[in-house]
Design a protein around this motif. Structure first.
Motif, PDB file in Angstrom:
ATOM      1  N   ILE A  51       0.855  -1.185   0.000  1.00 30.42           N
ATOM      2  CA  ILE A  51       0.000   0.000   0.000  1.00 30.42           C
ATOM      3  C   ILE A  51       0.895   1.241   0.000  1.00 30.42           C
ATOM      4  O   ILE A  51       1.923   1.264   0.690  1.00 30.42           O
ATOM      5  N   LYS A  78      -3.004  -0.549 -10.901  1.00 28.71           N
ATOM      6  CA  LYS A  78      -4.105  -0.164 -10.025  1.00 28.71           C
ATOM      7  C   LYS A  78      -4.797  -1.370  -9.411  1.00 28.71           C
ATOM      8  O   LYS A  78      -5.210  -1.342  -8.245  1.00 28.71           O
ATOM      9  N   PRO A  82      -2.905  -0.715  -3.816  1.00 25.30           N
ATOM     10  CA  PRO A  82      -3.653   0.501  -3.470  1.00 25.30           C
ATOM     11  C   PRO A  82      -2.739   1.713  -3.337  1.00 25.30           C
ATOM     12  O   PRO A  82      -1.661   1.615  -2.754  1.00 25.30           O
ATOM     13  N   VAL A  84      -3.257   5.592  -2.002  1.00 23.89           N
ATOM     14  CA  VAL A  84      -4.173   6.542  -1.374  1.00 23.89           C
ATOM     15  C   VAL A  84      -3.513   7.913  -1.340  1.00 23.89           C
ATOM     16  O   VAL A  84      -2.443   8.080  -0.753  1.00 23.89           O
ATOM     17  N   THR A 104      -6.415   4.949  -5.906  1.00 24.94           N
ATOM     18  CA  THR A 104      -7.369   4.005  -5.320  1.00 24.94           C
ATOM     19  C   THR A 104      -8.389   4.727  -4.457  1.00 24.94           C
ATOM     20  O   THR A 104      -9.580   4.441  -4.494  1.00 24.94           O
ATOM     21  N   ASP A 105      -7.909   5.683  -3.675  1.00 20.27           N
ATOM     22  CA  ASP A 105      -8.796   6.451  -2.805  1.00 20.27           C
ATOM     23  C   ASP A 105      -8.164   7.805  -2.539  1.00 20.27           C
ATOM     24  O   ASP A 105      -6.977   8.008  -2.813  1.00 20.27           O
ATOM     25  N   LYS A 119      -9.732   4.401   5.624  1.00 20.68           N
ATOM     26  CA  LYS A 119      -9.289   4.445   4.225  1.00 20.68           C
ATOM     27  C   LYS A 119      -8.316   3.309   3.928  1.00 20.68           C
ATOM     28  O   LYS A 119      -8.380   2.681   2.864  1.00 20.68           O
ATOM     29  N   VAL A 120      -7.412   3.049   4.876  1.00 18.54           N
ATOM     30  CA  VAL A 120      -6.451   1.961   4.699  1.00 18.54           C
ATOM     31  C   VAL A 120      -7.172   0.618   4.682  1.00 18.54           C
ATOM     32  O   VAL A 120      -6.884  -0.246   3.849  1.00 18.54           O
ATOM     33  N   SER A 122     -10.317   0.079   3.856  1.00 15.72           N
ATOM     34  CA  SER A 122     -11.098   0.009   2.621  1.00 15.72           C
ATOM     35  C   SER A 122     -10.214  -0.363   1.434  1.00 15.72           C
ATOM     36  O   SER A 122     -10.569  -1.221   0.617  1.00 15.72           O
ATOM     37  N   ALA A 123      -9.043   0.292   1.343  1.00 25.31           N
ATOM     38  CA  ALA A 123      -8.111   0.005   0.244  1.00 25.31           C
ATOM     39  C   ALA A 123      -7.612  -1.433   0.324  1.00 25.31           C
ATOM     40  O   ALA A 123      -7.488  -2.118  -0.695  1.00 25.31           O
ATOM     41  N   LYS A 126     -10.272  -3.947  -0.899  1.00 20.00           N
ATOM     42  CA  LYS A 126     -10.425  -3.960  -2.354  1.00 20.00           C
ATOM     43  C   LYS A 126      -9.394  -4.870  -3.019  1.00 20.00           C
ATOM     44  O   LYS A 126      -9.615  -5.364  -4.126  1.00 20.00           O
ATOM     45  N   HIS A 127      -8.276  -5.090  -2.356  1.00 23.03           N
ATOM     46  CA  HIS A 127      -7.191  -5.875  -2.945  1.00 23.03           C
ATOM     47  C   HIS A 127      -6.923  -7.166  -2.175  1.00 23.03           C
ATOM     48  O   HIS A 127      -5.858  -7.775  -2.325  1.00 23.03           O
TER      49      HIS A 127
END
Length: 280
Positions: A51, A78, A82, A84, A104-105, A119-120, A122-123, A126-127
């Motif tokens: 990340i 992408k 992630p 951010v 990513t965000d 946010k971390v 969520s990212a 997603k992965h």
């Protein structure tokens, strides 16, 4: 194998705040730092990160330039890693540019530790990295979403109009530590300029003070150096500005209430603060 996060920001105190928040929320992760996009580029080439958390405005290479470079690399596409963007640039054109570049965000400043952690998380989800991210329990009790319920809002915004109240703090050694009401006239420095202030509340991690609004308006997230004396010894302690508020519900209030949060993690300074706190 632990999850690796790269924090990219040219402001050392911001990197420190983000790092401390992430370590509090996600003890299992490995965190490395880069002072600008160019240094980050070198680190990303040598090491595979899971990340990237990156500021927008930096010397040598901006955050969006680093983002575009990352998305051109086979191992930082992408869909794989992630990225951010953390920045005060919240206008539509910059958001659109970041999205088009493969972000990513997007997290706008100022923000709280909960917002950063979410946010971390969520990212990571997603992965498929969420299990790796939360593989160890936080040192503090956490909510079902993985965010500590007692987390310190290290990046709070300015402009709070409500009166400042005494707060409880939580840490591993002492579950409850009260803020003490005090009256300590002293000196504080914002951006290298010296001002008189009155510390009115004090804990081992925060200091709340009054300053005259016509002297200075401190910037949220800005660095502050506070002089505190104990037993004839004066120590210069490094803080950051957590929040700024007027003491009265009007824009031209004579005094401002400023809350500072401690940056120093030096054992000698921590011992000094502990002794001072116990003596108050």
């Amino acid at each position: 194998m632990s999850l690796k996060i790269l924090v990219v920001d040219d402001a050392s105190f911001t990197r420190d705040l983000i790092r401390r928040t992430l370590r509090k929320q996600f003890p299992a992760v490995e965190i490395e730092e880069a002072v600008n996009g160019r240094k980050a580029q070198q680190m990303l080439t040598k090491t595979q990160f899971d990340i990237v958390l990156c500021d927008w405005e930096m010397p040598e290479m901006t955050g969006v330039e680093l983002l575009k470079w990352c998305r051109e690399q086979p191992k930082y596409k992408k869909e794989d890693v992630p990225f951010v963007m953390i920045t005060s640039r919240g206008d539509k054109s910059h958001v659109v540019e970041a999205v088009q570049s493969g972000v990513t965000d997007y997290l706008g400043k100022p923000f709280s530790s909960e917002q950063l952690a979410n946010k971390v998380i969520s990212a990571a989800k997603k992965h498929g990295l969420d299990k790796k991210l939360t593989s160890q329990k936080s040192r503090e009790s956490a909510s079902p979403g993985g965010v500590s319920t007692a987390s310190l809002d290290v990046l709070m915004g300015a402009g709070k109009s409500a009166p400042v109240k005494a707060t409880k703090f939580t840490n591993p050694d002492a579950p409850v530590v009260s803020v003490k009401d005090v009256k300590i006239p002293t000196i504080v420095r914002f951006e290298g300029k010296q001002f008189r202030c009155m510390v009115i509340q004090f804990s081992k991690t925060e200091a709340t003070m009054f300053i005259k609004s016509d002297d200075v308006v401190p910037q949220v997230l800005g660095q502050a150096v506070l002089d505190l004396e104990h037993k004839g010894v004066t120590n210069r302690l490094n803080y950051y500005v957590q929040s700024v508020a007027t003491t009265e519900k009007k824009h031209d209030s004579t005094f401002l209430t400023v809350i500072l949060s401690l940056i120093d993690q030096d054992s000698e300074k921590e011992a000094f603060i502990s002794q001072l706190f116990e003596s108050l």
